[in-house]
Scaffold this motif. Structure first.
Motif, short mmCIF file in Angstrom:
data_model
loop_
_atom_site.label_atom_id
_atom_site.label_comp_id
_atom_site.label_asym_id
_atom_site.label_seq_id
_atom_site.Cartn_x
_atom_site.Cartn_y
_atom_site.Cartn_z
N VAL A 272 -16.05 -25.49 5.57
CA VAL A 272 -14.51 -25.53 6.18
C VAL A 272 -14.40 -23.97 5.92
O VAL A 272 -14.60 -23.79 4.71
N GLN A 273 -13.81 -23.31 6.77
CA GLN A 273 -13.33 -22.08 6.56
C GLN A 273 -12.12 -21.83 6.52
O GLN A 273 -11.43 -21.83 7.41
N PHE A 274 -11.56 -21.56 5.20
CA PHE A 274 -10.13 -21.41 5.02
C PHE A 274 -9.55 -20.18 5.59
O PHE A 274 -8.47 -20.17 5.83
N ALA A 275 -10.16 -19.13 5.29
CA ALA A 275 -9.55 -17.76 5.95
C ALA A 275 -10.47 -17.06 6.59
O ALA A 275 -11.72 -16.94 6.47
N ASP A 276 -10.02 -16.06 7.66
CA ASP A 276 -10.82 -15.03 8.23
C ASP A 276 -10.64 -13.54 7.53
O ASP A 276 -11.37 -12.67 7.77
N VAL A 277 -10.08 -13.56 6.58
CA VAL A 277 -10.15 -12.33 5.64
C VAL A 277 -10.01 -12.70 4.27
O VAL A 277 -9.82 -13.65 3.79
N PRO A 278 -10.36 -11.43 3.35
CA PRO A 278 -10.87 -11.81 2.02
C PRO A 278 -9.61 -12.08 1.17
O PRO A 278 -9.78 -12.77 0.10
N GLY A 279 -8.34 -11.60 1.43
CA GLY A 279 -7.23 -11.67 0.53
C GLY A 279 -7.33 -10.75 -0.72
O GLY A 279 -6.47 -11.10 -1.76
N GLU A 280 -8.29 -9.89 -0.66
CA GLU A 280 -8.42 -9.05 -1.79
C GLU A 280 -7.79 -7.88 -1.77
O GLU A 280 -7.39 -7.35 -0.38
N VAL A 281 -7.23 -7.18 -2.66
CA VAL A 281 -6.50 -5.96 -2.82
C VAL A 281 -7.10 -5.05 -3.72
O VAL A 281 -7.58 -5.32 -4.86
N GLU A 282 -7.31 -3.71 -3.33
CA GLU A 282 -7.75 -2.83 -4.14
C GLU A 282 -6.48 -2.13 -4.84
O GLU A 282 -5.76 -1.33 -4.06
N LEU A 283 -6.71 -2.35 -6.34
CA LEU A 283 -5.45 -1.62 -6.80
C LEU A 283 -5.83 -0.40 -7.65
O LEU A 283 -6.96 -0.33 -7.99
N VAL A 284 -4.83 0.48 -7.45
CA VAL A 284 -5.19 1.70 -8.55
C VAL A 284 -3.88 1.84 -9.80
O VAL A 284 -2.98 1.49 -9.61
N ILE B 12 -0.90 -0.51 -4.74
CA ILE B 12 -2.00 -1.11 -3.75
C ILE B 12 -2.54 0.16 -3.09
O ILE B 12 -1.72 1.09 -2.59
N LEU B 13 -3.82 0.22 -3.02
CA LEU B 13 -4.37 1.36 -2.51
C LEU B 13 -4.93 0.56 -0.98
O LEU B 13 -5.02 1.52 -0.03
N VAL B 14 -5.66 -0.47 -1.02
CA VAL B 14 -6.37 -1.10 0.17
C VAL B 14 -5.81 -2.72 0.05
O VAL B 14 -6.11 -3.23 -0.82
N ASP B 15 -5.23 -3.29 1.40
CA ASP B 15 -4.89 -4.55 1.35
C ASP B 15 -5.41 -5.16 2.27
O ASP B 15 -5.15 -5.18 3.65
N MET B 16 -6.27 -6.27 1.88
CA MET B 16 -7.06 -6.83 2.77
C MET B 16 -6.58 -8.43 2.61
O MET B 16 -7.34 -9.48 2.99
N ARG B 17 -5.29 -8.48 2.93
CA ARG B 17 -4.61 -10.01 2.64
C ARG B 17 -4.07 -10.16 4.31
O ARG B 17 -3.79 -11.34 4.54
N GLU C 12 -4.96 -9.48 8.51
CA GLU C 12 -6.21 -9.27 9.44
C GLU C 12 -6.07 -7.75 9.64
O GLU C 12 -7.16 -6.98 9.94
N ALA C 13 -4.94 -7.28 10.05
CA ALA C 13 -4.96 -6.01 10.46
C ALA C 13 -5.51 -4.81 9.15
O ALA C 13 -6.31 -3.91 9.53
N GLY C 14 -4.93 -5.35 8.04
CA GLY C 14 -5.47 -4.33 6.83
C GLY C 14 -7.03 -4.59 6.74
O GLY C 14 -7.83 -3.79 6.06
N THR C 15 -7.75 -5.84 7.07
CA THR C 15 -8.93 -6.09 6.82
C THR C 15 -9.80 -5.43 7.78
O THR C 15 -10.92 -4.77 7.59
N ARG C 16 -9.30 -5.31 9.03
CA ARG C 16 -10.00 -4.79 10.03
C ARG C 16 -9.99 -3.38 9.84
O ARG C 16 -11.08 -2.38 10.34
N ALA C 17 -9.02 -2.47 9.32
CA ALA C 17 -9.00 -1.23 8.99
C ALA C 17 -9.73 -0.89 7.91
O ALA C 17 -10.54 0.10 7.94
N ALA C 18 -9.96 -1.69 7.15
CA ALA C 18 -10.73 -1.46 5.83
C ALA C 18 -12.30 -1.53 6.02
O ALA C 18 -13.13 -1.03 5.74
N LEU C 19 -12.52 -2.88 6.75
CA LEU C 19 -13.81 -3.18 7.13
C LEU C 19 -14.31 -3.24 8.25
O LEU C 19 -15.65 -3.50 8.66
#
Length: 350
Positions: free
Chosen positions: A113-125, A212-217, A219-226
């Motif tokens: 079962v795949q819950f999410a298409d993105v990491p839900g992770e954030v790079e904090l500074v 927040i430095l990078v937001d991968m919560r 789809e847009a943020g994830t595609r931009a980052a990864l």
């Protein structure tokens, strides 16, 4: 589904440990009064990215599907996968990328079962460094927090910095854990920046301790980052367990699909009200906010997007020392299956 019989040196060490300590076979699922008894390890029960695990239990969907489930918490996904390999648990709620990383070690794990298409992770500074670290390019020479070395946050950190032309020789990866351990590391100059999830993100941003430095919560943020999707939170199991107990896996998948569908039609407050009160230890309003900030990551149907799986392989093929040498031999079709979720989606809920 292919069975992997030849162990690498790394997995051989694990096998030797099992011989010394005794091993439980996760293919054997105990039955009590005709009901399967499963133990699932979760890579952080209080993390919003893994919220479907406890929510499924609190909503009664395991019981509704005639299975008994015990949830165990473990902050490191790398440790959770070891528990699965040793037979201590029958399933893990963790990041999908572990199934690829373990295939490189000739072990077969599959996401059911795949819950999410993105990491839900954030790079904090950290607040004290926010003026000088305004992009991933400025992480060079810094101490960067990851859950543990070899964890999903480790791979993601390498991917973020790798886009800026850096290798791990250009910064220091620090095992910062999660929750209060992560917060302490950032507030006491142990790390300059680091990767974490809600509710830690909401707590540190609201308090002014971090930005927040990078937001991968999203789809847009994830595609931009990864450069694409990065399927993350999932339910994965050993391939031989799935093959030995398809009826039980079918019930387990149905329970989680019901939860993902329930999330889609309920508010963050309604979701928070179903969760254990201690998960809101930093305040109910903050916990509701953290759910609201992250809840869009869940896909609502439990299906894997093939383009996402391919992007995970692309990233691990560059940054995982296990995957890189054997990237061309990885079979993505062995790392996930959609058949149980598709059946659950076809079956009307009672």
């Amino acid at each position: 589904m292919k069975y992997y019989k030849h162990l690498t040196v790394v997995v051989g060490v694990i096998a030797a440990l099992l011989l010394a300590t005794g091993c439980r076979d996760s293919r054997t699922i105990p039955m009590v009064d005709g009901r399967p008894q499963l133990t699932i390890m979760v890579g952080g029960l209080e993390k919003v990215i893994y919220l479907p695990a406890m929510l499924t239990q609190r909503l009664g969907f395991f019981e509704k599907n005639d299975i008994d489930v015990k949830l165990l918490g473990e902050q490191s996904g790398a440790s959770a996968e070891t528990a699965l390999l040793t037979g201590d648990v029958q399933a893990v709620v963790g990041f999908y990328d572990h199934t690829i990383d373990l295939q490189a070690k000739e072990q077969c794990l599959t996401s059911v079962v795949q819950f999410a298409d993105v990491p839900g992770e954030v790079e904090l500074v950290s607040a004290q460094d926010a003026a000088t670290i305004t992009s991933a390019a400025e992480l060079r020479g810094k101490n960067l927090g990851v859950t543990s070395l070899g964890s999903s946050t480790d791979f993601l950190t390498q991917a973020l910095t790798g886009k800026e032309g850096m290798t791990t020789a250009d910064y220091t990866r620090v095992r910062a854990g999660a929750g209060q351990t992560f917060i302490a590391g950032m507030n006491h100059n142990g790390i300059d920046a680091g990767m974490t999830t809600d509710p830690t993100v909401a707590q540190m941003v609201n308090s002014g301790e971090a930005k927040i430095l990078v937001d991968m919560r999203t789809e847009a943020g994830t595609r931009a980052a990864l450069g694409g999707l990065y399927p993350a939170s999932s339910l994965y199991m050993r391939c031989d367990t799935v093959d030995a107990h398809p009826d039980i896996v079918r019930k387990l998948a149905a329970a989680f699909v019901q939860t993902l569908q329930w999330i889609q039609v309920h508010t963050p407050l309604e979701i928070a009200d179903k969760m254990p009160p201690q998960y809101a230890s930093a305040g109910k309003d903050l916990y509701v906010q953290s759910i609201g900030d992250s809840i869009g990551m869940f896909n609502g149907n439990g299906l894997m997007k093939p383009e996402g799986a391919q992007n995970v392989l692309n990233i691990l093929g560059k940054y995982s020392t296990n995957v890189r040498p054997v990237r061309d031999r990885i079979k993505l079709s062995d790392t996930y299956t959609t058949r149980f979720v598709e059946e659950a989606l076809r079956t009307p809920q009672q």
